[in-house]
Motif scaffolding. Structure first.
Motif, PDB file in Angstrom:
ATOM      1  N   THR A 167       4.578   9.754  -7.473  1.00  0.00           N
ATOM      2  CA  THR A 167       5.658  10.102  -8.420  1.00  0.00           C
ATOM      3  C   THR A 167       5.217   9.900  -9.862  1.00  0.00           C
ATOM      4  OG1 THR A 167       6.583   7.853  -8.272  1.00  0.00           O
ATOM      5  CG2 THR A 167       7.439   9.513  -6.740  1.00  0.00           C
ATOM      6  N   ASP A 168       3.914   9.746 -10.074  1.00  0.00           N
ATOM      7  CA  ASP A 168       3.378   9.509 -11.421  1.00  0.00           C
ATOM      8  C   ASP A 168       4.070   8.351 -12.125  1.00  0.00           C
ATOM      9  OD1 ASP A 168       1.342  11.298 -11.391  1.00  0.00           O
ATOM     10  OD2 ASP A 168       2.370  12.865 -12.510  1.00  0.00           O
TER      11      ASP A 168
ATOM     12  N   GLY B 243       4.273  15.723  -4.098  1.00  0.00           N
ATOM     13  CA  GLY B 243       5.261  15.084  -4.959  1.00  0.00           C
ATOM     14  C   GLY B 243       5.006  15.469  -6.401  1.00  0.00           C
ATOM     15  N   SER B 244       4.972  14.468  -7.280  1.00  0.00           N
ATOM     16  CA  SER B 244       4.701  14.704  -8.702  1.00  0.00           C
ATOM     17  C   SER B 244       3.290  14.263  -9.075  1.00  0.00           C
ATOM     18  CB  SER B 244       5.729  13.939  -9.564  1.00  0.00           C
ATOM     19  OG  SER B 244       7.042  14.318  -9.226  1.00  0.00           O
TER      20      SER B 244
ATOM     21  N   SER C 184      10.486   0.167  -4.766  1.00  0.00           N
ATOM     22  CA  SER C 184      10.449   0.501  -3.336  1.00  0.00           C
ATOM     23  C   SER C 184      10.149  -0.731  -2.489  1.00  0.00           C
ATOM     24  CB  SER C 184       9.404   1.587  -3.075  1.00  0.00           C
ATOM     25  OG  SER C 184       8.135   1.223  -3.578  1.00  0.00           O
ATOM     26  N   PHE C 185       9.367  -1.646  -3.043  1.00  0.00           N
ATOM     27  CA  PHE C 185       9.040  -2.889  -2.345  1.00  0.00           C
ATOM     28  C   PHE C 185      10.313  -3.670  -2.031  1.00  0.00           C
ATOM     29  CE2 PHE C 185       8.101  -7.452  -2.557  1.00  0.00           C
ATOM     30  CZ  PHE C 185       7.071  -7.569  -1.636  1.00  0.00           C
ATOM     31  N   PHE C 186      11.192  -3.765  -3.004  1.00  0.00           N
ATOM     32  CA  PHE C 186      12.432  -4.528  -2.820  1.00  0.00           C
ATOM     33  C   PHE C 186      13.380  -3.829  -1.853  1.00  0.00           C
ATOM     34  CE2 PHE C 186      16.828  -5.555  -3.955  1.00  0.00           C
ATOM     35  CZ  PHE C 186      16.797  -6.938  -3.827  1.00  0.00           C
ATOM     36  N   VAL C 187      13.523  -2.521  -1.990  1.00  0.00           N
ATOM     37  CA  VAL C 187      14.471  -1.776  -1.152  1.00  0.00           C
ATOM     38  C   VAL C 187      14.082  -1.838   0.320  1.00  0.00           C
ATOM     39  CG1 VAL C 187      15.387   0.517  -0.629  1.00  0.00           C
ATOM     40  CG2 VAL C 187      15.175  -0.226  -3.005  1.00  0.00           C
TER      41      VAL C 187
ATOM     42  N   GLY D  74       0.827  -1.196   0.000  1.00  0.00           N
ATOM     43  CA  GLY D  74       0.000   0.000   0.000  1.00  0.00           C
ATOM     44  C   GLY D  74       0.862   1.247   0.000  1.00  0.00           C
ATOM     45  N   VAL D  75       1.912   1.225   0.830  1.00  0.00           N
ATOM     46  CA  VAL D  75       2.852   2.347   0.874  1.00  0.00           C
ATOM     47  C   VAL D  75       3.559   2.509  -0.472  1.00  0.00           C
ATOM     48  CG1 VAL D  75       4.936   3.251   1.961  1.00  0.00           C
ATOM     49  CG2 VAL D  75       3.218   2.087   3.357  1.00  0.00           C
ATOM     50  N   CYS D  76       4.005   1.375  -1.029  1.00  0.00           N
ATOM     51  CA  CYS D  76       4.703   1.410  -2.323  1.00  0.00           C
ATOM     52  C   CYS D  76       3.787   1.913  -3.442  1.00  0.00           C
ATOM     53  CB  CYS D  76       5.235   0.022  -2.672  1.00  0.00           C
ATOM     54  SG  CYS D  76       6.493  -0.593  -1.528  1.00  0.00           S
ATOM     55  N   THR D  77       2.513   1.539  -3.356  1.00  0.00           N
ATOM     56  CA  THR D  77       1.545   2.001  -4.356  1.00  0.00           C
ATOM     57  C   THR D  77       1.351   3.511  -4.266  1.00  0.00           C
ATOM     58  OG1 THR D  77       0.386  -0.122  -4.265  1.00  0.00           O
ATOM     59  CG2 THR D  77      -0.816   1.741  -5.195  1.00  0.00           C
ATOM     60  N   ILE D  78       1.253   4.018  -3.035  1.00  0.00           N
ATOM     61  CA  ILE D  78       1.102   5.461  -2.834  1.00  0.00           C
ATOM     62  C   ILE D  78       2.320   6.202  -3.388  1.00  0.00           C
ATOM     63  CG2 ILE D  78       0.970   7.273  -1.089  1.00  0.00           C
ATOM     64  CD1 ILE D  78      -0.716   5.365   0.609  1.00  0.00           C
TER      65      ILE D  78
END
Length: 317
Positions: free
Chosen positions: A53-54, A185-186, A62-65, A44-48
């Motif tokens: 960031t468009d 953000g973007s 971001s999920f992997f990091v 959910g965080v990664c999706t946001i």
């Protein structure tokens, strides 16, 4: 022979986890993200982040990091075995997130086979798939990372259900998507509203209602009361072959006024089927009373959870 069985079991576990991570990623990249929906958990965080960031920072990145950091906690608490399987699940999830993102034919959008006309059904389907994927990973000793690692840590030391931990963390994340509006953000899409929060809540409620079903599954505990004239033979099988404890209870039939011996057994759901077949073989007139048990603490089952983290001391300390 035992070595061969162990190898086959390991291969099977990784095959199941591979399938599970694919199902998990489908819930997001095929249903939630293409329909511009977000829910809870790390994804959910990664999706946001992807929305904000468009699409510049894909959810898979971001999920992997983030999981690369969380995996260290999994190794320290659950051991290198859990950590390796979790790392495998995270890697496979990242790969499938990238692949399914490119497989537009798999997205639940107009013109595709998985398209769902009613948007309300999208988060429900996604929540079910996500719980199936994560549940299968957890049952085979792995994890897709994120908040399910946090949930497992809490569940390891406190008698709190996985669904409860997931629900609280997911609720915080799903509400945070209200920050998505032009200027954040973007982000250039329409501002997220309470309607979007409701979609997210539908996903996490569906997930919370079904995750225990997939994680407990074959590990769910059962309590059996066995009524049989051949109770001794059945008790010997349970104690000798299954290596399970069995208790003999003294009872009296009120109608017949005759004394009887009743066997009390605690076992896992996966053990019930072979035991019931053996009972039927020994005495096809036996009577069984079966009850589901949420948890069993003690030797042979789950260690008693005290709510405290303790370190093992050396013998001379």
């Amino acid at each position: 022979m035992k070595h061969g069985n162990k190898v086959l079991r390991t291969v099977w576990e990784y095959a199941v986890m591979t399938f599970a991570t694919f199902i998990y990623t489908v819930s997001w990249e095929a249903f939630m993200i293409p329909n511009e929906m977000s829910a809870g958990g790390l994804m959910g965080v990664c999706t946001i982040i992807e929305f904000a960031t468009d699409g510049l920072i894909k959810a898979s990145y971001s999920f992997f990091v983030v999981n690369a950091l969380l995996i260290l906690m999994a190794v320290l608490i659950f051991g290198i075995g859990f950590g390796f399987k979790t790392l495998y699940c995270i890697l496979m999830s990242s790969v499938f997130l990238w692949l399914v993102d490119d497989w537009s034919w798999l997205h639940a959008i107009p013109g595709n086979f998985l398209y769902v006309k009613d948007p309300t059904l999208v988060p429900i389907i996604a929540g079910f798939f996500e719980s199936l994927g994560i549940g299968l990973c957890l049952r085979n000793g792995g994890s897709t990372g994120g908040t399910d690692i946090v949930a497992l840590v809490v569940n390891k030391y406190w008698p709190v259900s996985l669904s409860g931990v997931f629900f609280i963390t997911d609720l915080i994340v799903v509400v945070s998507q209200l920050l998505l509006r032009p200027g954040f953000g973007s982000y250039s899409g329409d501002p997220k509203t309470f309607n979007d929060v409701v979609y997210g809540l539908l996903e996490i409620v569906t997930f919370a209602l079904t995750i225990d079903m997939f994680t407990i599954g074959g590990k769910n505990k059962m309590q059996l009361l066995i009524f049989s004239e051949k109770y001794q033979e059945i008790a010997d099988y349970i104690s000798g072959k299954m290596e399970r404890g069995v208790t003999v209870l003294k009872a009296q039939g009120w109608y017949t006024k005759q004394s009887k011996n009743v066997l009390l057994v605690l076992l896992t759901r996966s053990e019930f089927s072979p035991l019931s077949k053996e009972i039927n073989r020994i005495d096809n007139k036996a009577f069984l009373s079966v009850n589901n048990v949420g948890e069993v603490y003690g030797e042979g089952f789950t260690a008693i959870k005290t709510g405290k983290l303790t370190l093992k001391k050396k013998p001379d300390e």
